[in-house]
Write a protein that holds these residues in place. Structure first.
Motif, PDB file in Angstrom:
ATOM      1  N   SER A  87      52.417 -16.875 -47.988  1.00 43.72           N
ATOM      2  CA  SER A  87      53.776 -17.481 -47.351  1.00 43.72           C
ATOM      3  C   SER A  87      53.307 -17.494 -45.768  1.00 43.72           C
ATOM      4  O   SER A  87      52.328 -17.104 -45.209  1.00 43.72           O
ATOM      5  N   GLY A 115      56.817 -16.225 -43.497  1.00 45.93           N
ATOM      6  CA  GLY A 115      57.918 -16.041 -44.124  1.00 45.93           C
ATOM      7  C   GLY A 115      58.966 -16.942 -44.511  1.00 45.93           C
ATOM      8  O   GLY A 115      60.017 -16.867 -44.987  1.00 45.93           O
ATOM      9  N   ARG A 134      61.653 -13.301 -50.205  1.00 41.29           N
ATOM     10  CA  ARG A 134      61.852 -14.213 -49.036  1.00 41.29           C
ATOM     11  C   ARG A 134      61.739 -13.655 -47.828  1.00 41.29           C
ATOM     12  O   ARG A 134      62.639 -12.637 -47.576  1.00 41.29           O
ATOM     13  N   GLY A 135      60.598 -13.320 -47.176  1.00 42.92           N
ATOM     14  CA  GLY A 135      60.432 -12.334 -46.130  1.00 42.92           C
ATOM     15  C   GLY A 135      60.256 -10.916 -46.829  1.00 42.92           C
ATOM     16  O   GLY A 135      59.563 -10.748 -47.809  1.00 42.92           O
ATOM     17  N   SER A 136      61.202 -10.045 -46.234  1.00 46.26           N
ATOM     18  CA  SER A 136      61.497  -8.624 -46.841  1.00 46.26           C
ATOM     19  C   SER A 136      62.489  -8.586 -47.794  1.00 46.26           C
ATOM     20  O   SER A 136      62.512  -7.586 -48.308  1.00 46.26           O
TER      21      SER A 136
END
Length: 211
Positions: free
Chosen positions: A121, A124, A159-161
């Motif tokens: 990614s 992010g 998606r990100g964290s």
């Protein structure tokens, strides 16, 4: 005199047996080192009807290499008897690459039909598909008359964290022959089915993979 002859005969027999054992072990060792294991792979991807335009377009997604147990990061072709049997490896066959890498590449190939696929990614912003290959083996019945490919894969969309969604895929495909090539062919089919399931699942989450 007879006793000495008997002792001599016994000693001669023992030496002959020992020499025969050493000869057999040496021959086996030379045979093992001289014969390289045959390599198996998953072949080309399953034919898909139509072209890429037949699939709904997906936003870019990142697919890093799948995680797996140490057994599946090697090239061993794994088999076992029954679900509870101990995993074994064929001595005369190897995968061309670790199963985790083969499965990841097949999924990347399938997803590429619908959009860009990245290895990681970017900041992010691009959703990431994390894969965990839990099972990739040929399982025999207790009588050895039948076997099936077993593939278990966990897919988590991040998606990100944030966890956007997750899916556990468990596929079993009967093997046509009860040997390593038969198991490899069944695992190829199982991998194609898993890749298709992942693609369809991501399509169902299309609204959540972009802002």
């Amino acid at each position: 005199m007879m006793k000495m002859t008997f002792v001599t005969t016994v000693t001669t027999i023992r030496l002959a047996v020992a020499a025969a054992i050493v000869s057999v072990l040496t021959a086996c060792a030379l045979g093992d080192s001289a014969t390289a294991p045959k390599q198996l792979d998953l072949g080309a991807g399953a034919p898909v009807a139509g072209t890429a335009t037949a699939f709904p377009e997906m936003p870019p997604i990142a697919v890093p290499p799948a995680n797996s147990s140490s057994l599946l990061t090697e090239t061993m072709v794994v088999w076992r008897v029954g679900d509870q049997g101990q995993p074994q490896g064929y001595t005369t066959y190897r995968w061309v690459a670790p199963p985790a890498r083969l499965v990841t590449q097949r999924i990347v190939d399938r997803l590429s039909l619908q959009g860009a696929v990245l290895q990681q990614s970017i900041g992010g912003e691009v959703p990431q598909l994390r894969l965990n290959l839990q099972r990739f083996e040929q399982t025999f019945s207790t009588d050895g008359a039948t076997s099936q490919a077993q593939l278990t894969l966990q897919a988590v969309l991040m998606r990100g964290s944030e966890v956007v969604g997750q899916r556990l895929i468990n596929i079993r495909v009967p093997a046509a022959t009860q040997d390593a090539p038969g198991g490899a062919l069944a695992l190829r089919t199982a991998t194609d089915q898993a890749a298709e399931q992942v693609a369809q699942w991501l399509t169902s989450l299309r609204g959540t993979t972009k802002r």
